[in-house]
Design a protein around this motif. Structure first.
Motif, mmCIF file in Angstrom:
data_model
loop_
_atom_site.group_PDB
_atom_site.id
_atom_site.type_symbol
_atom_site.label_atom_id
_atom_site.label_comp_id
_atom_site.label_asym_id
_atom_site.label_seq_id
_atom_site.Cartn_x
_atom_site.Cartn_y
_atom_site.Cartn_z
ATOM 1 N N UNK A 1 6.302 2.393 22.678
ATOM 2 C CA UNK A 1 6.125 3.791 23.071
ATOM 3 C C UNK A 1 5.112 4.406 22.112
ATOM 4 N N UNK A 2 4.109 5.063 22.677
ATOM 5 C CA UNK A 2 3.066 5.697 21.860
ATOM 6 C C UNK A 2 2.967 7.170 22.230
ATOM 7 N N UNK A 3 2.273 7.927 21.407
ATOM 8 C CA UNK A 3 2.070 9.354 21.672
ATOM 9 C C UNK A 3 0.799 9.522 22.494
ATOM 10 N N UNK A 4 0.944 10.128 23.641
ATOM 11 C CA UNK A 4 -0.192 10.415 24.507
ATOM 12 C C UNK A 4 -0.774 11.779 24.141
ATOM 13 N N UNK A 5 -1.827 12.174 24.845
ATOM 14 C CA UNK A 5 -2.404 13.483 24.548
ATOM 15 C C UNK A 5 -2.507 14.358 25.793
ATOM 16 N N UNK A 6 -1.785 13.993 26.835
ATOM 17 C CA UNK A 6 -1.795 14.821 28.053
ATOM 18 C C UNK A 6 -0.955 16.078 27.856
ATOM 19 N N UNK A 7 0.143 15.955 27.152
ATOM 20 C CA UNK A 7 1.001 17.105 26.843
ATOM 21 C C UNK A 7 1.791 16.771 25.586
ATOM 22 N N UNK A 8 2.573 17.735 25.146
ATOM 23 C CA UNK A 8 3.384 17.529 23.944
ATOM 24 C C UNK A 8 4.448 16.459 24.186
ATOM 25 N N UNK A 9 4.886 16.328 25.440
ATOM 26 C CA UNK A 9 5.948 15.379 25.767
ATOM 27 C C UNK A 9 5.424 14.198 26.557
ATOM 28 N N UNK A 10 4.213 13.778 26.274
ATOM 29 C CA UNK A 10 3.604 12.624 26.933
ATOM 30 C C UNK A 10 3.841 11.409 26.053
ATOM 31 N N UNK A 11 4.714 10.491 26.531
ATOM 32 C CA UNK A 11 5.045 9.290 25.766
ATOM 33 C C UNK A 11 4.810 8.066 26.642
ATOM 34 N N UNK A 12 3.581 7.543 26.650
ATOM 35 C CA UNK A 12 3.276 6.377 27.483
ATOM 36 C C UNK A 12 3.934 5.104 26.958
ATOM 37 N N UNK A 13 4.294 4.263 27.890
ATOM 38 C CA UNK A 13 4.757 2.911 27.578
ATOM 39 C C UNK A 13 3.539 2.016 27.707
#
Length: 178
Positions: free
Chosen positions: A130-142
């Motif tokens: 799980x990484x931190x995305x930058x689409x929103x504060x709660x964007x957690x891409x697998x």
């Protein structure tokens, strides 16, 4: 006896003209001495002005160098962010139909991401992270393990969860006794 005295005695020069001539001679000598002192002062002022200009130029060069370093660092940071964004978006495994919540720790917060049963098992075995995305504060891409490891090399602050890789056999054996 001076030349002036001889000319006065001979009557060739009137006395008031001789006095004026002597006065002018003294004035010229005084002006010459004064100009020498002024020229020395002027030279000192010019030297001081040159020194100040050199100090100011050196300060300006250092300021420009620092500004260039900041610009280069900002450019590098933007490039790394773009590279991370591209890597994450190209390998995103999130399934819009996923229903199972998967909780994980993000600093001092507990976050949740929706996963499928296969993704939950892959997360537990360290095959995806799980990484931190930058689409929103709660964007957690697998993303796959390889992508997570690569992302950890140049943007470790984006990697939120990646377990050590293991095979699924011992995990199933451990849970089989329950």
């Amino acid at each position: 006896m001076s030349l002036r005295d001889e000319l006065l005695k001979a009557g060739l020069v009137p006395s008031d003209k001789a006095k004026n001539l002597e006065s002018e001679t003294r004035k010229r000598e005084h002006e010459t001495k004064k100009n020498k002192a002024l020229s020395a002062e002027e030279a000192a002022r010019q030297a001081e002005a040159r020194r100040k200009a050199e100090v100011e130029a050196a300060r300006k060069r250092e300021q420009d160098r620092q500004l260039n370093l900041k610009r280069e660092a900002e450019k590098h940071r933007r490039e790394q962010a773009a590279r991370a964004r591209q890597l994450i978006d190209g390998h995103r495994l999130n399934d819009p139909a996923a229903e199972l919540p998967y909780n994980f720790q993000d600093g001092r917060f507990i976050r949740s991401v929706r996963v499928t049963p296969a993704q939950r098992k892959a997360l537990a075995m360290g095959r995806i992270g799980i990484v931190r995305g930058d689409r929103s504060q709660y964007d957690f891409p697998l993303v796959p393990r390889e992508t997570t490891v690569k992302l950890g090399e140049f943007a470790p602050e984006r990697v939120l969860l990646l377990y050590d890789e293991s095979s699924g056999d011992e995990a199933e054996d451990d849970w089989g006794d329950w």
